[in-house]
Design an enzyme around this catalytic site. Structure first.
Site, PDB file in Angstrom:
ATOM      1  N   ASP A  67      36.771   3.121   7.807  1.00  0.00           N
ATOM      2  CA  ASP A  67      36.570   3.497   6.410  1.00  0.00           C
ATOM      3  C   ASP A  67      36.594   5.018   6.246  1.00  0.00           C
ATOM      4  O   ASP A  67      36.015   5.743   7.043  1.00  0.00           O
ATOM      5  CB  ASP A  67      35.210   2.954   5.946  1.00  0.00           C
ATOM      6  CG  ASP A  67      34.960   3.231   4.482  1.00  0.00           C
ATOM      7  OD1 ASP A  67      35.657   2.614   3.658  1.00  0.00           O
ATOM      8  OD2 ASP A  67      34.087   4.055   4.157  1.00  0.00           O
ATOM      9  N   ARG A  70      33.063  -1.306  -9.972  1.00  0.00           N
ATOM     10  CA  ARG A  70      33.891  -2.157  -9.111  1.00  0.00           C
ATOM     11  C   ARG A  70      33.318  -3.560  -8.953  1.00  0.00           C
ATOM     12  O   ARG A  70      33.997  -4.479  -8.492  1.00  0.00           O
ATOM     13  CB  ARG A  70      34.075  -1.484  -7.738  1.00  0.00           C
ATOM     14  CG  ARG A  70      34.932  -0.219  -7.804  1.00  0.00           C
ATOM     15  CD  ARG A  70      34.919   0.545  -6.496  1.00  0.00           C
ATOM     16  NE  ARG A  70      33.577   1.015  -6.168  1.00  0.00           N
ATOM     17  CZ  ARG A  70      33.251   1.615  -5.036  1.00  0.00           C
ATOM     18  NH1 ARG A  70      34.168   1.818  -4.112  1.00  0.00           N
ATOM     19  NH2 ARG A  70      32.018   2.017  -4.819  1.00  0.00           N
ATOM     20  N   GLU A  87      41.789   3.281   6.926  1.00  0.00           N
ATOM     21  CA  GLU A  87      41.616   3.174   5.478  1.00  0.00           C
ATOM     22  C   GLU A  87      41.681   4.600   4.954  1.00  0.00           C
ATOM     23  O   GLU A  87      40.690   5.318   4.894  1.00  0.00           O
ATOM     24  CB  GLU A  87      40.285   2.504   5.125  1.00  0.00           C
ATOM     25  CG  GLU A  87      40.218   2.066   3.667  1.00  0.00           C
ATOM     26  CD  GLU A  87      39.439   2.996   2.757  1.00  0.00           C
ATOM     27  OE1 GLU A  87      39.494   2.797   1.540  1.00  0.00           O
ATOM     28  OE2 GLU A  87      38.772   3.927   3.237  1.00  0.00           O
ATOM     29  N   GLN A 135      24.887   8.553   0.847  1.00  0.00           N
ATOM     30  CA  GLN A 135      25.812   8.449   1.986  1.00  0.00           C
ATOM     31  C   GLN A 135      26.049   9.856   2.518  1.00  0.00           C
ATOM     32  O   GLN A 135      26.751  10.650   1.895  1.00  0.00           O
ATOM     33  CB  GLN A 135      27.135   7.809   1.540  1.00  0.00           C
ATOM     34  CG  GLN A 135      26.992   6.324   1.240  1.00  0.00           C
ATOM     35  CD  GLN A 135      28.149   5.766   0.424  1.00  0.00           C
ATOM     36  OE1 GLN A 135      28.507   6.317  -0.613  1.00  0.00           O
ATOM     37  NE2 GLN A 135      28.736   4.667   0.870  1.00  0.00           N
ATOM     38  N   HIS A 185      30.358   8.580   7.106  1.00  0.00           N
ATOM     39  CA  HIS A 185      28.976   8.835   6.672  1.00  0.00           C
ATOM     40  C   HIS A 185      28.040   7.738   7.156  1.00  0.00           C
ATOM     41  O   HIS A 185      28.477   6.655   7.537  1.00  0.00           O
ATOM     42  CB  HIS A 185      28.915   8.927   5.149  1.00  0.00           C
ATOM     43  CG  HIS A 185      29.715   7.864   4.448  1.00  0.00           C
ATOM     44  ND1 HIS A 185      31.010   8.070   4.040  1.00  0.00           N
ATOM     45  CD2 HIS A 185      29.424   6.582   4.121  1.00  0.00           C
ATOM     46  CE1 HIS A 185      31.483   6.967   3.486  1.00  0.00           C
ATOM     47  NE2 HIS A 185      30.545   6.046   3.524  1.00  0.00           N
ATOM     48  N   ARG A 235      38.251  -1.676  10.616  1.00  0.00           N
ATOM     49  CA  ARG A 235      38.748  -0.966   9.434  1.00  0.00           C
ATOM     50  C   ARG A 235      37.984   0.352   9.389  1.00  0.00           C
ATOM     51  O   ARG A 235      36.771   0.368   9.179  1.00  0.00           O
ATOM     52  CB  ARG A 235      38.468  -1.786   8.175  1.00  0.00           C
ATOM     53  CG  ARG A 235      38.795  -1.076   6.864  1.00  0.00           C
ATOM     54  CD  ARG A 235      38.326  -1.948   5.700  1.00  0.00           C
ATOM     55  NE  ARG A 235      38.605  -1.385   4.402  1.00  0.00           N
ATOM     56  CZ  ARG A 235      37.845  -0.480   3.781  1.00  0.00           C
ATOM     57  NH1 ARG A 235      36.783   0.015   4.358  1.00  0.00           N
ATOM     58  NH2 ARG A 235      38.154  -0.082   2.569  1.00  0.00           N
ATOM     59  N   HIS A 243      38.503  -4.927  -2.732  1.00  0.00           N
ATOM     60  CA  HIS A 243      37.179  -4.774  -3.339  1.00  0.00           C
ATOM     61  C   HIS A 243      37.036  -3.464  -4.109  1.00  0.00           C
ATOM     62  O   HIS A 243      36.056  -3.261  -4.805  1.00  0.00           O
ATOM     63  CB  HIS A 243      36.110  -4.860  -2.248  1.00  0.00           C
ATOM     64  CG  HIS A 243      36.129  -3.642  -1.375  1.00  0.00           C
ATOM     65  ND1 HIS A 243      37.151  -3.383  -0.487  1.00  0.00           N
ATOM     66  CD2 HIS A 243      35.295  -2.591  -1.281  1.00  0.00           C
ATOM     67  CE1 HIS A 243      36.928  -2.229   0.108  1.00  0.00           C
ATOM     68  NE2 HIS A 243      35.802  -1.725  -0.351  1.00  0.00           N
ATOM     69  N   ASP A 244      37.997  -2.522  -3.918  1.00  0.00           N
ATOM     70  CA  ASP A 244      37.935  -1.239  -4.621  1.00  0.00           C
ATOM     71  C   ASP A 244      38.781  -1.299  -5.893  1.00  0.00           C
ATOM     72  O   ASP A 244      39.514  -2.256  -6.134  1.00  0.00           O
ATOM     73  CB  ASP A 244      38.452  -0.118  -3.717  1.00  0.00           C
ATOM     74  CG  ASP A 244      37.408   0.320  -2.694  1.00  0.00           C
ATOM     75  OD1 ASP A 244      36.201   0.247  -3.000  1.00  0.00           O
ATOM     76  OD2 ASP A 244      37.812   0.728  -1.585  1.00  0.00           O
TER      77      ASP A 244
END
Ligand code: OTU
Length: 629
Positions: free
Chosen positions: A285, A518, A327, A253, A185, A283, A396-397
């Site tokens: 995503d 988060r 990811e 997004q 996105h 990475r 971070h998630d």
């Protein structure tokens, strides 16, 4: 650009060949070889995705031209690095250790990160993943994952020059920079979205639009929700378009339409240009979501893999020294295809997150039972040479529990409560729980979705009321890291975990924009806390120095080469996980609060402390040597 241009003539002399005539002979030769090698795969995967025909030939031409142009612009250093890595495809395969952080929380900005290179080196880090640092949406932006420009650095964090300085400095220290590349996105204020809103049909075709509520409902029937609580549904109505845009994640997004080949061309070209800034790994995503197909949950579709394989072929031409990391937060059985082990075998991603192993290790801790972890490892195949698993304890998630559903179901009836129980445990809702995390995206107590919180809060460091409890909590943290370091091709540390840093403080949380839970585990670096690592007797010293020792062992022992298979080793106890890495290395991990003993061979009994672990090497005379005290 119109989607089809069947009448366009096939160019007689390819544009990419023409570009080579202006290049130095060594680059021209090398690039001609690379194209020849990659062309069959590229053509095959693009035809599978977009159908046979002239427009695929034209697309192939455009992609090759982009890759060749970018390769010709590559700095001499990066060009040489590519050649070196082509000759040594295993360059990243021995002893890697990763670290992931938000540039601002870690060090203020990209220049600040340069100042932390010595710190990273002292920890044995070889790979640094900085969370999104490209220009993000104005206002809420999902921690930078709503990308407004793929190539301009977020002004708060620096400039392209700063980025180049950072990549060069890291490279000088033997550390590869990994950048996010958000494939699925773009932000609602990305130029493509602005153009689409302004009525440009070419750009409207960059997005997945639904034109009626019925159409939305037909898709929604099969789609799961990623943020059911804060961003329910997968579509957002756009009054200016009189249509809904597909928005898997937050409404700001907008999912890209990969059925439009122009999207693939633009995205891959931008990614290759970013590689020329010195980024050594991407990475990728939300890789699983790129292709939408009616009647499916629109995840992990075959086209996702064809497009990733086409992308890999292009990267092998433009920047073969650069790694691709998937990811894909998906159940274990969905992951092997990301390494190119699916229905169309062939090079795909070098790395993929093993989120099931991560989540299962937390369940094992909550339950003091390793059965789900065992089931995950049993289903984890050895991956093709040149690729490896990324293992981790936190990131971070949130810790997403649903990836474990297949394993839990395979263990029999009435097991589904186990994920819910783990989720309650880490949210501190279970009597006697030591954890101080919080549930993510659940409004009731009956569903398990995810758990937030820094590792130290989840293992009980913040709730410990005396030295013994604190010691045990640190044991739990080290146990999880030791498992990640043992199994991983690339174990990834999340900023702060190497120091037992706690949850984000209440004041900072209040000051942050948006209600995203988060943020609880996105604290800011605390220098005084970090300094304690140099002081013996502190928990910071204990965690940090243990990780340093584990990192060293990974570098020293051949068994840590990524091609060495990791297999289960049966143990007698439901609380002890046994693993074998190659012939000579054994790992035992005790998830119980009790000290236990485990017999490995007749007469060889190993004692394990509560939440303790051992890494054992088999000597030539068959005796065992413990590698960690
Ligand atoms: C990724 O996440 C990122 O890691 C998240 O930080 C972003 O919010 C998200 O994409 C959108 O860009 O499903 O495979 O907490 O595990 O959103 C992609 C849920 C993803 C994340 C999930 C994840």
């Amino acid at each position: 650009m119109p989607e089809k241009s069947a009448q366009a003539p096939t160019p007689q002399v390819s544009a990419w060949r023409k570009a080579l005539t202006h290049a130095s002979p060594d680059r021209a030769d090398e690039l001609a070889k690379r194209v020849a090698k990659q062309l069959p795969t590229l053509q095959n995967r693009l035809s599978r995705t977009y159908g046979e025909g002239v427009h695929v030939e034209e697309l192939t031409e455009q992609l090759l031209k982009a890759a060749v142009d970018i390769a010709l612009l590559r700095s001499q250093d990066l060009w040489d690095l590519d050649l070196f890595r082509q000759a040594q495809p295993h360059w990243h395969q021995q002893g890697a250790v990763g670290y992931t952080a938000y540039a601002d929380h870690f060090a203020g900005n990209l220049r600040g990160v340069v100042e932390r290179i010595d710190y990273l080196k002292s920890l044995g880090v070889t790979y640094l993943h900085l969370l999104p640092f490209f220009k993000a949406a104005e206002g809420p932006n999902d921690g930078g994952f709503a990308v407004a420009n793929f190539e301009l650095v977020e002004p708060r964090l620096g400039t392209q020059t700063d980025l180049q300085f950072l990549t060069e400095s890291l490279r000088g220290a033997g550390i590869s920079l990994c950048s996010d590349f958000v494939l699925n996105h773009v932000a609602h204020d990305h130029e493509w979205a602005v153009q689409a809103r302004n009525g440009n049909p070419d750009f409207q075709n960059f997005f997945c639009l639904a034109h009626s509520q019925d159409e939305v409902d037909a898709w929604e029937k099969n789609l799961p929700q990623i943020f059911p609580d804060t961003a329910p549904g997968n579509f957002t109505y756009q009054p200016s378009l009189k249509a809904w845009t597909w928005t898997t994640f937050y409404p700001y997004q907008w999912d890209l339409n990969y059925a439009n080949p122009k999207v693939f061309l633009e995205v891959v070209s931008a990614m290759m240009r970013v590689a020329n800034l010195g980024v050594e790994a991407f990475r990728l995503d939300s890789t699983g979501f790129l292709w939408k197909r009616q009647g499916t949950n629109c995840q992990n579709q075959p086209e996702v893999h064809w497009l990733l394989q086409a992308m890999r072929a292009l990267m092998e031409i433009a920047c073969p020294g650069v790694l691709m990391k998937a990811e894909a937060i998906m159940p274990t059985h969905q992951l092997p295809p990301y390494f190119g082990m699916g229905e169309t075998p062939g090079p795909e991603c070098h790395l993929a997150y093993h989120s099931s192993m991560m989540a299962a290790s937390w369940v094992a801790l909550a339950e003091e039972n390793v059965s789900i972890l065992n089931a995950v490892i049993e289903k984890t195949p050895a991956v093709p040479t040149g690729s490896s698993w990324l293992t981790y304890v936190r990131c971070h998630d949130d810790i997403g529990w649903n990836v474990l559903k297949p394993e839990v179901e395979s263990l029999g009836d009435a097991q589904h409560q186990r994920l819910l129980q783990a989720s309650h445990f880490f949210a501190g809702l279970t009597p006697n729980s030591y954890a101080q995390g919080a549930s993510f995206q659940t409004t009731d107590l009956k569903t398990a979705h995810g758990t937030n919180g820094m590792a130290s809060a989840l293992v009980g460091m913040s709730s410990a009321s005396n030295a013994d409890e604190l010691h045990t909590a640190v044991d739990r943290l080290i146990l999880l890291q030791s498992l990640s370091f043992f199994t991983g091709g690339l174990p990834l540390l999340y900023m702060g975990d190497e120091l037992g840093l706690g949850n984000t403080s209440a004041e900072i949380l209040l000051a942050r924009q948006g209600p995203d839970g988060r943020e609880l585990h996105r604290p800011v670096w605390q220098e005084a806390h970090a300094q304690l690592r140099n002081q013996e007797g502190t928990v910071q010293h204990r965690i940090f120095s243990t990780l340093q020792s584990l990192a060293k062992l990974r570098q020293q022992l051949d068994a840590f080469h990524n091609d060495t298979p990791v297999t289960l080793k049966k143990t007698e106890l439901a609380t002890v996980l046994g693993l074998q890495r190659g012939r000579d290395l054994t790992g035992l991990f005790n998830f119980s609060r009790q000290a236990v003993t485990q017999e490995l061979a007749p007469g060889q009994t190993i004692a394990l402390k509560p939440f303790g672990f051992v890494w054992l090497q088999t000597n030539a005379d068959k005796t065992l040597r413990s590698l960690i005290d």
